[in-house]
Design a protein around this motif. Structure first.
Motif, PDB file in Angstrom:
ATOM      1  N   PHE A  32       3.437   5.957  -2.415  1.00  0.00           N
ATOM      2  CA  PHE A  32       4.664   6.724  -2.601  1.00  0.00           C
ATOM      3  C   PHE A  32       4.920   6.982  -4.083  1.00  0.00           C
ATOM      4  CE2 PHE A  32       9.277   7.254  -2.847  1.00  0.00           C
ATOM      5  CZ  PHE A  32       9.474   8.210  -1.854  1.00  0.00           C
ATOM      6  N   ILE A  33       4.750   5.963  -4.901  1.00  0.00           N
ATOM      7  CA  ILE A  33       4.943   6.131  -6.344  1.00  0.00           C
ATOM      8  C   ILE A  33       3.939   7.130  -6.908  1.00  0.00           C
ATOM      9  CG2 ILE A  33       4.698   4.941  -8.571  1.00  0.00           C
ATOM     10  CD1 ILE A  33       5.916   2.469  -7.195  1.00  0.00           C
ATOM     11  N   ARG A  34       2.730   7.106  -6.387  1.00  0.00           N
ATOM     12  CA  ARG A  34       1.674   8.002  -6.881  1.00  0.00           C
ATOM     13  C   ARG A  34       1.969   9.463  -6.559  1.00  0.00           C
ATOM     14  NH1 ARG A  34      -1.104  10.838  -9.133  1.00  0.00           N
ATOM     15  NH2 ARG A  34      -3.382  10.935  -9.306  1.00  0.00           N
ATOM     16  N   ILE A  35       2.553   9.717  -5.378  1.00  0.00           N
ATOM     17  CA  ILE A  35       2.688  11.094  -4.892  1.00  0.00           C
ATOM     18  C   ILE A  35       4.078  11.680  -5.130  1.00  0.00           C
ATOM     19  CG2 ILE A  35       2.728  12.502  -2.783  1.00  0.00           C
ATOM     20  CD1 ILE A  35      -0.071  11.869  -3.714  1.00  0.00           C
TER      21      ILE A  35
ATOM     22  N   PHE B 132       0.837  -1.203   0.000  1.00  0.00           N
ATOM     23  CA  PHE B 132       0.000   0.000   0.000  1.00  0.00           C
ATOM     24  C   PHE B 132       0.871   1.252   0.000  1.00  0.00           C
ATOM     25  CE2 PHE B 132      -1.869   3.396   2.554  1.00  0.00           C
ATOM     26  CZ  PHE B 132      -3.052   3.649   1.866  1.00  0.00           C
ATOM     27  N   LEU B 133       1.869   1.301   0.899  1.00  0.00           N
ATOM     28  CA  LEU B 133       2.733   2.485   0.986  1.00  0.00           C
ATOM     29  C   LEU B 133       3.557   2.658  -0.286  1.00  0.00           C
ATOM     30  CD1 LEU B 133       4.029   2.467   4.677  1.00  0.00           C
ATOM     31  CD2 LEU B 133       2.454   4.081   3.599  1.00  0.00           C
ATOM     32  N   ALA B 134       3.996   1.543  -0.865  1.00  0.00           N
ATOM     33  CA  ALA B 134       4.770   1.644  -2.104  1.00  0.00           C
ATOM     34  C   ALA B 134       3.940   2.276  -3.215  1.00  0.00           C
ATOM     35  CB  ALA B 134       5.261   0.256  -2.519  1.00  0.00           C
ATOM     36  N   ARG B 135       2.679   1.844  -3.339  1.00  0.00           N
ATOM     37  CA  ARG B 135       1.809   2.411  -4.374  1.00  0.00           C
ATOM     38  C   ARG B 135       1.544   3.886  -4.101  1.00  0.00           C
ATOM     39  NH1 ARG B 135      -0.571  -0.981  -7.946  1.00  0.00           N
ATOM     40  NH2 ARG B 135      -2.071   0.655  -8.442  1.00  0.00           N
TER      41      ARG B 135
ATOM     42  N   MET C 262       5.186   8.158 -16.603  1.00  0.00           N
ATOM     43  CA  MET C 262       6.092   7.947 -15.476  1.00  0.00           C
ATOM     44  C   MET C 262       5.501   6.948 -14.483  1.00  0.00           C
ATOM     45  SD  MET C 262       7.799  10.821 -12.986  1.00  0.00           S
ATOM     46  CE  MET C 262       6.190  11.415 -12.431  1.00  0.00           C
ATOM     47  N   LEU C 263       4.199   7.075 -14.174  1.00  0.00           N
ATOM     48  CA  LEU C 263       3.562   6.139 -13.251  1.00  0.00           C
ATOM     49  C   LEU C 263       3.560   4.725 -13.815  1.00  0.00           C
ATOM     50  CD1 LEU C 263       0.492   8.168 -11.897  1.00  0.00           C
ATOM     51  CD2 LEU C 263       2.580   7.555 -10.674  1.00  0.00           C
ATOM     52  N   ALA C 264       3.262   4.585 -15.087  1.00  0.00           N
ATOM     53  CA  ALA C 264       3.252   3.259 -15.700  1.00  0.00           C
ATOM     54  C   ALA C 264       4.630   2.615 -15.622  1.00  0.00           C
ATOM     55  CB  ALA C 264       2.792   3.364 -17.150  1.00  0.00           C
ATOM     56  N   PHE C 265       5.662   3.393 -15.903  1.00  0.00           N
ATOM     57  CA  PHE C 265       7.032   2.877 -15.850  1.00  0.00           C
ATOM     58  C   PHE C 265       7.410   2.463 -14.438  1.00  0.00           C
ATOM     59  CE2 PHE C 265      11.520   3.749 -15.003  1.00  0.00           C
ATOM     60  CZ  PHE C 265      12.123   2.869 -15.886  1.00  0.00           C
ATOM     61  N   LEU C 266       7.149   3.328 -13.471  1.00  0.00           N
ATOM     62  CA  LEU C 266       7.545   3.048 -12.086  1.00  0.00           C
ATOM     63  C   LEU C 266       6.773   1.868 -11.508  1.00  0.00           C
ATOM     64  CD1 LEU C 266       7.896   6.691 -10.716  1.00  0.00           C
ATOM     65  CD2 LEU C 266       9.730   5.077 -11.231  1.00  0.00           C
TER      66      LEU C 266
END
Length: 642
Positions: A81-84, A76-79, A339-343
């Protein structure tokens, strides 16, 4: 600022539409900050309610997504963090680059390694430049709250019941808010993490719980319309950014969300591809718009566009609002999405079975016990919010006065090409103390990186002359001198005023930076600086308060300030209900303690800056010293009541 899908790829239209509205509201509000010279006929401050909408939506989405797509705290935190984080870092570094290459373009930013590093890491800290808690990229203050909420919510994912998650979240955040109410912490961590605004996440989570239990679909259409109308009214008409009353905006945001969710459940919320796109792009719009607004301000100044005129100003506001939205959409399509798709592809491999926890059970048929448990959880949540809200309102008038003031106005004349006439008005005519000068707006201008109030030896005819008048300001036919004086358009109570200034030379000059109440009793005045040319190295500071001008209690101080007229000095007033303190170059020179709730020095006052000539204290004027200039390098005003 959160994902809007409830399950799989399905989007909740109500959430998307409100995310779009929240982003547009914030941009509209900031047209009154980054482009405050652009004329607009109505207040724009209520647009800040877009942040409250974002927080409520975050609480809603986190509750719904984690219930319908179970996950572990780490994932959850990983998602999240990547989002924000990546897009925020990108814009923070872009702002940093502009500040280093073209510092005059940006509003005040402090470039230090510590400040930038803490901002990038979402670490709450005190901004020494602005006396508040904003990070280097100022909009990041909201992300400090978002990241904090994500960390707390991630820990709650170990609880097997969404009902228990909601109750625990309400308990934790209500306790933190109660601590804030009791102690008004000023240290960054407790000030951020206990601030009442965190209750908006709880409110959103409660709406998410109702949605999961299919309670929002049970709201009749007429009641949904009432919720939407009431929520909109509170946001537009009753918005208050104060720490103690802002929760009401969160409740209004929840009412909007409930109303729209109900309409969607009844098939009465049409699909709009444009609004869905704007909802998807809301985070990019939020982060991108300060750059667009800054460029608009710089361009208007460079091209000398008269944006203070109604038609041109309103056109400029609408244009910059539209450009900000367009820039955010382009950023979303060509930067954020790829960027989100790549990460996600690189950093979030497909979860294995051990990574997934069991989904909370959501019974299709509510038993009496279920209904009682639901009611208990929601009642607990409501009591936490209501207790704080009521307690905050009952104590707000006394407690909020000690809270750190916000920077509400700033002018740096090394960058600004003119006085901000939205904030200041000019005095015109013969005014007070039988001073010799006639005040005129044309004697106030910006030159060589400073605001200048210039006293001149030049004749002027009084257009208000009345031979029969007993008022000297009207019975005086003409004068030999002119000068300048400005007054803040709005009064303030409590906060701080900090002005960097250089006094004029010459006998007969009488510059002043001071506060004065409106006409009529009680009389109140705070003189941050007065100087007279006949005593060139003395700064006079005083406070006066009483029922009338003839019944005053006076406090005063004289401070030796070498090079009063040849060097820049910092004059500052720090004003609270308990203390009035004036300092010069960081050294306190006068302290006054107002007495009683009705003390005149606890009443609102206007800020005034003027250069008088002669008069009852200025004395004989040395014409050879004219023109004389009272120069102001910068002005900052901090307040919670302005």
């Amino acid at each position: 600022m959160s994902d809007s899908s409830a399950n799989g790829g399905e989007e909740i239209r109500a959430v998307q539409y409100l995310r779009a509205a929240a982003a547009i509201l914030v941009v509209f509000s900031h047209t009154g900050v980054y482009t405050e010279q652009f004329y607009w006929p109505t207040p724009r401050a209520f647009g800040a309610a877009g942040v409250d909408l974002f927080f409520v939506i975050s609480g809603f989405i986190m509750m719904v997504v984690t219930a319908q797509r179970p996950t572990t705290p780490g994932r959850f935190l990983a998602r999240r963090f990547i989002r924000i984080a990546p897009l925020y870092w990108l814009f923070t570094l872009a702002i940093l680059a502009v500040c280093l290459v073209w510092p005059a373009a940006m509003l005040h930013n402090l470039v230090t390694f510590d400040h930038v590093a803490r901002s990038l890491l979402f670490i709450p800290h005190f901004n020494p430049l602005e006396s508040n808690y904003t990070p280097f990229f100022k909009l990041g203050w909201t992300l400090n709250y978002e990241i904090y909420f994500y960390v707390v919510f991630a820990a709650l994912l170990v609880l097997p019941s969404i009902r228990l998650r909601l109750a625990t979240l309400a308990l934790l955040f209500s306790t933190a808010a109660a601590y804030y109410l009791a102690f008004l912490p000023v240290e960054p961590f407790p000030h951020i993490y206990c601030n009442p605004i965190i209750l908006e996440f709880v409110i959103g989570a409660a709406v998410g719980y109702l949605f999961l239990r299919a309670k929002t679909a049970a709201i009749a259409p007429r009641y949904a319309a009432m919720l939407i109308g009431a929520g909109s009214f509170v946001i537009v008409v009753m918005f208050d950014a104060d720490d103690f009353t802002r929760v009401q905006t969160g409740i209004a945001s929840a009412a909007l969300l409930l109303g729209l969710l109900s309409r969607e459940a009844h098939g009465r919320l049409p699909r709009s591809s444009t609004l869905l796109l704007l909802g998807d792009a809301s985070y990019s719009i939020y982060l991108a718009h300060p750059i667009v607004l800054t460029l608009a301000r710089v361009a208007a100044q460079a091209l000398h566009v008269p944006v203070d005129q109604p038609l041109i100003g309103m056109t400029a506001v609408v244009s910059t609002l539209s450009l900000s939205i367009a820039a955010g959409v382009l950023t979303h399509l060509f930067i954020e999405k790829p960027m989100l798709a790549f990460l996600r592809r690189r950093l979030l491999p497909r979860a294995r079975k051990p990574d997934v926890v069991a989904a909370p059970s959501l019974p299709r048929v509510s038993t009496r016990l279920d209904r009682r448990a639901d009611a208990a959880a929601l009642l607990f949540c409501a009591l936490g919010v209501a207790t704080f809200a009521l307690g905050g309102k009952s104590h707000a008038a006394e407690t909020k006065r000690s809270a750190p003031a916000r920077l509400v106005h700033e002018e740096d004349f090394s960058r600004a090409g003119a006085l901000d006439e939205n904030f200041w008005s000019y005095e015109t005519g013969f005014i007070r103390n039988r001073e010799a000068q006639y005040y005129r707006p044309s004697n106030v201008f910006v030159a060589n990186g400073a605001l200048v109030l210039e006293g001149r030896a030049e004749g002027v005819v009084n257009p208000l002359y009345d031979r029969a008048s007993n008022d000297w300001t009207r019975s005086t036919l003409c004068g030999e001198f002119t000068s300048g004086s400005i007054v803040s358009r709005r009064s303030m109570r409590y906060g701080a005023v900090e002005i960097v200034a250089r006094a004029p030379k010459g006998a007969g000059t009488w510059p002043a930076i001071w506060m004065l109440g409106n006409d009529g009793p009680p009389y109140r005045e705070i003189d941050i600086l007065e100087a007279v040319g006949k005593q060139p190295d003395i700064a006079f500071t005083s406070a006066h308060g009483g029922p009338t001008l003839d019944e005053l209690t006076n406090w005063s101080a004289e401070t030796n300030v070498p090079a009063l007229s040849t060097q820049w000095h910092v004059y500052r007033l720090d004003w609270s209900a308990e203390t009035i303190a004036v300092s010069i170059d960081g050294r306190r020179v006068l302290t006054v303690a107002p007495r009683g709730a009705d003390d005149p020095l606890r009443q609102p006052m206007h800020i005034r800056i003027n250069l008088a000539l002669g008069g009852s204290w200025g004395g004989p004027i040395d014409k050879s010293a004219l023109p004389a200039r009272f120069e102001i390098k910068s002005i900052r005003v901090y307040s919670n009541e302005f």
